[in-house]
Design an enzyme around this catalytic site. Structure first.
Site, mmCIF file in Angstrom:
data_model
loop_
_atom_site.group_PDB
_atom_site.id
_atom_site.type_symbol
_atom_site.label_atom_id
_atom_site.label_comp_id
_atom_site.label_asym_id
_atom_site.label_seq_id
_atom_site.Cartn_x
_atom_site.Cartn_y
_atom_site.Cartn_z
ATOM 1 N N ARG A 10 24.471 62.880 98.444
ATOM 2 C CA ARG A 10 24.854 63.312 97.094
ATOM 3 C C ARG A 10 25.527 62.174 96.333
ATOM 4 N NH1 ARG A 10 25.768 68.817 96.054
ATOM 5 N NH2 ARG A 10 27.741 68.421 94.996
ATOM 6 N N ARG A 41 25.705 51.820 94.420
ATOM 7 C CA ARG A 41 25.228 50.948 93.329
ATOM 8 C C ARG A 41 25.757 49.544 93.479
ATOM 9 N NH1 ARG A 41 27.385 54.870 89.663
ATOM 10 N NH2 ARG A 41 25.803 56.475 89.408
ATOM 11 N N ARG A 77 32.296 77.346 104.077
ATOM 12 C CA ARG A 77 33.589 76.676 104.011
ATOM 13 C C ARG A 77 34.324 77.258 102.809
ATOM 14 N NH1 ARG A 77 37.088 74.676 107.451
ATOM 15 N NH2 ARG A 77 38.164 72.805 106.755
ATOM 16 N N ARG A 110 41.533 66.937 97.178
ATOM 17 C CA ARG A 110 41.580 66.333 95.842
ATOM 18 C C ARG A 110 42.662 66.984 95.001
ATOM 19 N NH1 ARG A 110 35.049 67.396 94.773
ATOM 20 N NH2 ARG A 110 35.191 69.532 95.457
ATOM 21 N N GLU A 152 43.395 70.995 95.986
ATOM 22 C CA GLU A 152 42.284 71.699 96.616
ATOM 23 C C GLU A 152 42.386 71.552 98.145
ATOM 24 O OE1 GLU A 152 38.688 71.074 94.251
ATOM 25 O OE2 GLU A 152 37.553 71.161 96.105
ATOM 26 N N TYR A 178 23.228 74.339 98.979
ATOM 27 C CA TYR A 178 24.327 73.568 98.375
ATOM 28 C C TYR A 178 23.898 73.180 96.947
ATOM 29 C CZ TYR A 178 28.161 70.060 98.690
ATOM 30 O OH TYR A 178 29.310 69.318 98.507
ATOM 31 N N ASP A 194 24.059 72.630 92.900
ATOM 32 C CA ASP A 194 24.895 72.390 91.733
ATOM 33 C C ASP A 194 24.423 73.310 90.607
ATOM 34 O OD1 ASP A 194 26.746 70.563 92.660
ATOM 35 O OD2 ASP A 194 25.452 68.849 92.312
HETATM 36 P P1 FAD Z 1 28.600 82.202 91.896
HETATM 37 O O1 FAD Z 1 29.165 81.419 90.779
HETATM 38 O O2 FAD Z 1 29.265 82.140 93.228
HETATM 39 O O3 FAD Z 1 28.509 83.720 91.428
HETATM 40 C C1 FAD Z 1 28.262 84.769 92.324
HETATM 41 C C2 FAD Z 1 29.055 85.973 91.846
HETATM 42 O O4 FAD Z 1 28.656 87.118 92.599
HETATM 43 C C3 FAD Z 1 30.560 85.823 92.035
HETATM 44 O O5 FAD Z 1 31.233 86.000 90.807
HETATM 45 C C4 FAD Z 1 30.908 86.923 93.021
HETATM 46 O O6 FAD Z 1 32.171 87.509 92.775
HETATM 47 C C5 FAD Z 1 29.784 87.919 92.789
HETATM 48 N N1 FAD Z 1 29.527 88.794 93.941
HETATM 49 C C6 FAD Z 1 29.279 88.399 95.219
HETATM 50 N N2 FAD Z 1 29.125 89.479 95.999
HETATM 51 C C7 FAD Z 1 29.294 90.579 95.216
HETATM 52 C C8 FAD Z 1 29.279 91.970 95.455
HETATM 53 N N3 FAD Z 1 29.098 92.470 96.676
HETATM 54 N N4 FAD Z 1 29.477 92.806 94.425
HETATM 55 C C9 FAD Z 1 29.712 92.326 93.178
HETATM 56 N N5 FAD Z 1 29.758 90.997 92.902
HETATM 57 C C10 FAD Z 1 29.540 90.137 93.899
HETATM 58 N N6 FAD Z 1 28.228 72.342 90.338
HETATM 59 C C11 FAD Z 1 27.992 71.351 89.454
HETATM 60 O O7 FAD Z 1 26.899 71.302 88.869
HETATM 61 N N7 FAD Z 1 28.960 70.433 89.142
HETATM 62 C C12 FAD Z 1 30.198 70.437 89.723
HETATM 63 O O8 FAD Z 1 31.026 69.587 89.416
HETATM 64 C C13 FAD Z 1 30.453 71.461 90.691
HETATM 65 N N8 FAD Z 1 31.649 71.512 91.309
HETATM 66 C C14 FAD Z 1 31.901 72.505 92.227
HETATM 67 C C15 FAD Z 1 33.153 72.534 92.846
HETATM 68 C C16 FAD Z 1 33.432 73.540 93.769
HETATM 69 C C17 FAD Z 1 34.769 73.550 94.440
HETATM 70 C C18 FAD Z 1 32.442 74.528 94.080
HETATM 71 C C19 FAD Z 1 32.746 75.606 95.082
HETATM 72 C C20 FAD Z 1 31.202 74.486 93.473
HETATM 73 C C21 FAD Z 1 30.904 73.477 92.544
HETATM 74 N N9 FAD Z 1 29.673 73.421 91.890
HETATM 75 C C22 FAD Z 1 29.418 72.410 90.969
HETATM 76 C C23 FAD Z 1 28.603 74.392 92.202
HETATM 77 C C24 FAD Z 1 28.592 75.581 91.228
HETATM 78 O O9 FAD Z 1 29.809 76.269 91.281
HETATM 79 C C25 FAD Z 1 27.458 76.532 91.623
HETATM 80 O O10 FAD Z 1 26.227 75.860 91.701
HETATM 81 C C26 FAD Z 1 27.261 77.719 90.674
HETATM 82 O O11 FAD Z 1 28.420 78.105 90.023
HETATM 83 C C27 FAD Z 1 26.710 78.872 91.480
HETATM 84 O O12 FAD Z 1 26.358 79.943 90.638
HETATM 85 P P2 FAD Z 1 25.869 81.318 91.281
HETATM 86 O O13 FAD Z 1 25.589 82.243 90.159
HETATM 87 O O14 FAD Z 1 24.797 81.054 92.268
HETATM 88 O O15 FAD Z 1 27.085 81.825 92.176
HETATM 89 N N1 UDP Z 2 32.710 62.509 100.472
HETATM 90 C C1 UDP Z 2 33.514 61.626 101.156
HETATM 91 N N2 UDP Z 2 34.532 61.013 100.500
HETATM 92 C C2 UDP Z 2 34.793 61.235 99.187
HETATM 93 C C3 UDP Z 2 33.968 62.132 98.486
HETATM 94 C C4 UDP Z 2 32.925 62.766 99.164
HETATM 95 O O1 UDP Z 2 33.323 61.409 102.349
HETATM 96 O O2 UDP Z 2 35.750 60.651 98.649
HETATM 97 C C5 UDP Z 2 31.612 63.179 101.217
HETATM 98 C C6 UDP Z 2 32.108 64.477 101.879
HETATM 99 O O3 UDP Z 2 31.404 64.662 103.085
HETATM 100 C C7 UDP Z 2 31.698 65.511 100.847
HETATM 101 C C8 UDP Z 2 30.356 64.964 100.397
HETATM 102 O O4 UDP Z 2 30.559 63.534 100.365
HETATM 103 O O5 UDP Z 2 31.607 66.800 101.407
HETATM 104 C C9 UDP Z 2 29.866 65.434 99.045
HETATM 105 O O6 UDP Z 2 30.852 65.139 98.072
HETATM 106 P P1 UDP Z 2 30.889 65.876 96.664
HETATM 107 O O7 UDP Z 2 31.923 65.214 95.844
HETATM 108 O O8 UDP Z 2 29.497 65.927 96.126
HETATM 109 O O9 UDP Z 2 31.352 67.335 97.091
HETATM 110 P P2 UDP Z 2 31.719 68.643 96.229
HETATM 111 O O10 UDP Z 2 32.158 68.194 94.863
HETATM 112 O O11 UDP Z 2 30.486 69.481 96.234
HETATM 113 O O12 UDP Z 2 32.833 69.239 97.024
#
Ligand code: FAD
Ligand code: UDP
Length: 385
Positions: free
Chosen positions: A173, A177, A250, A281, A301, A349, A351
């Site tokens: 991911r 560069r 996780r 972070r 976090e 996984y 985005d």
């Molecule tokens: P979700 O957003 O998980 O929505 C699912 C919903 O279903 C939830 O609201 C949940 O409450 C509901 N639900 C589940 N089970 C039930 C049930 N039984 N009854 C009623 N409701 C239910 N993506 C990026 O592009 N850029 C980023 O920088 C980025 N950062 C992230 C950082 C973190 C810490 C995390 C965890 C994810 C990140 N993502 C990022 C990924 C992004 O959050 C997801 O790709 C996206 O939001 C997923 O959308 P979704 O609709 O699949 O699921």
């Molecule tokens: N990672 C790492 N060091 C960093 C940032 C990321 O080793 O400083 C690794 C780690 O295994 C992480 C993965 O790269 O789970 C993907 O990172 P990303 O920032 O894409 O994770 P997310 O934002 O989805 O948590």
């Protein structure tokens, strides 16, 4: 007769995108969420004028012009470029792995010097043709110094597993560069919505019946009697009552602090590599929007083990879980009146842009119409919401 054509479980990006276009096709939709707000993991809470990303930093990025046009039809975006910093053993590094990082690690200045140094670091791993796990992949790509300084401990902390137990793709991911470019993503389009992520969800769900604090599993019969079809975006193993065992996830714990201070860390994202520090972070939310407020909100976090009842934030796509997921996927294919979509139901996984792409793909198969095509020639003056 059913009251609703579709029950959509989950108001995240997948559910909201599906509900929006199904409604446009004249279908009656009910969308529910067990949480007390819409938006799933992209939900933001406004604190002192700062959009606080409640479930971790969310930066939108994509290479797909149509997906970019699609999200821009609900909100304009700023040009925030994610450039996280990493602190390892008291020293500050730029991410992703680029000339700045190589200079900070080895003092090299030119790309040629960096390439030579990196080759000397990776030569021991040349024999690995197809890396079997994250550790092998990382050593092959960036060698021992980068792995040990910036990857190993962060990865173990983030996943609660060794690099040798994790799938190789996770480390891919991050770009590598040989330029002085700290952009964490290589996609053409990137930014944060000026009107906030909540606005995008609100606009997608305009005119659609939403029920919050409603868990599908607590009232399955009621919903089955009233809804012809289901779109499920929750955890796929939970849907099938863990018939083939639990999938691994996780989880995270977020700790927010409101500070009477304008600028805490000078950057939106700072990663803490060392394992002795329990968080991975610190996010300072105002920097996503170039905020000038007097106060600041930061979030620590903490990665944690997942168990039933905790939020399943990340799928763990290793061999064991993939084989369990495949069994659930087969069951899902046979469930003709239910669509499974999104990060949890597809156990991928994803985005945000990938979740949207997946929803569009399903919509296309379902309604025999390529909705995304409408966004090919979108300009901010178009009115195609
Ligand atoms: P979700 O957003 O998980 O929505 C699912 C919903 O279903 C939830 O609201 C949940 O409450 C509901 N639900 C589940 N089970 C039930 C049930 N039984 N009854 C009623 N409701 C239910 N993506 C990026 O592009 N850029 C980023 O920088 C980025 N950062 C992230 C950082 C973190 C810490 C995390 C965890 C994810 C990140 N993502 C990022 C990924 C992004 O959050 C997801 O790709 C996206 O939001 C997923 O959308 P979704 O609709 O699949 O699921
Ligand atoms: N990672 C790492 N060091 C960093 C940032 C990321 O080793 O400083 C690794 C780690 O295994 C992480 C993965 O790269 O789970 C993907 O990172 P990303 O920032 O894409 O994770 P997310 O934002 O989805 O948590």
């Amino acid at each position: 007769m059913y009251t609703y054509d579709y029950l959509i479980i989950g108001t995240g990006l997948y559910g909201a995108t599906f509900a929006h276009f199904a409604t446009k096709e004249g279908k009656k939709c009910l969308i529910i969420d067990k949480r007390n707000h819409k938006g799933g993991n992209i939900f933001c809470k406004n604190i002192e004028g700062i959009n606080v990303h409640k479930y971790g930093a969310h930066i939108f990025h994509t290479n797909d012009q149509r997906i970019w046009n699609f999200v821009n039809s609900f909100s304009s975006f700023n040009r925030y470029t994610n450039s996280p910093l990493a602190i390892s053993k008291g020293k500050l590094y730029n991410l992703p792995f680029n000339m700045n990082t190589f200079h900070q690690l080895w003092g090299v200045i030119t790309p040629q010097e960096a390439i030579e140094k990196l080759m000397s670091q990776t030569s021991d791993y040349e024999h690995i043709k197809t890396p079997k796990n994250l550790e092998e992949q990382a050593l092959k790509l960036v060698g021992k110094d980068v792995y040990e300084t910036l990857i190993k401990e962060y990865t173990e902390k983030q996943w609660g597993k060794k690099g040798s137990e994790l799938p190789a793709f996770i480390i891919k991911r991050l770009p590598i560069r040989y330029t002085y470019d700290n952009n964490y993503f290589s996609d053409k389009y990137q930014g944060i919505p000026n009107e906030g992520y909540n606005q995008i969800i609100n606009k997608l769900l305009k005119g659609i019946e939403v029920q919050l604090n409603t868990d599908y599993f607590k009232n399955i019969d009621h919903f089955s009697n009233n809804c012809a079809k289901i779109v499920f975006t929750g955890a796929i193993d939970e849907y099938f009552n863990y018939k083939f065992g639990k999938l691994e996830y996780r989880s995270l714990v977020f700790e927010n602090k409101l500070l009477e201070q304008e600028n805490f860390q000078g950057n939106a994202v700072v990663n803490y590599i060392d394992k002795v520090i329990p968080y991975t972070r610190i996010i300072e939310h105002k920097h996503f929007e170039f905020g000038t407020q007097k106060q600041s909100v930061i979030t620590y976090e903490y990665p944690t083990e997942w168990s039933e009842g905790k939020e399943p934030y990340y799928p763990v796509n290793d061999t064991k879980n993939t084989s369990i997921y495949k069994k659930y996927e087969t069951l899902a294919h046979n469930e003709v009146n239910t669509i499974f979509g999104g990060r949890l139901a597809e156990y991928k996984y994803y985005d945000m842009h990938q979740v949207i792409a997946s929803a569009f793909n399903t919509l296309k198969n379902h309604f025999h119409k390529d909705f995304l095509k409408d966004y090919e020639n979108y300009s901010s003056n178009s009115n195609i919401q």
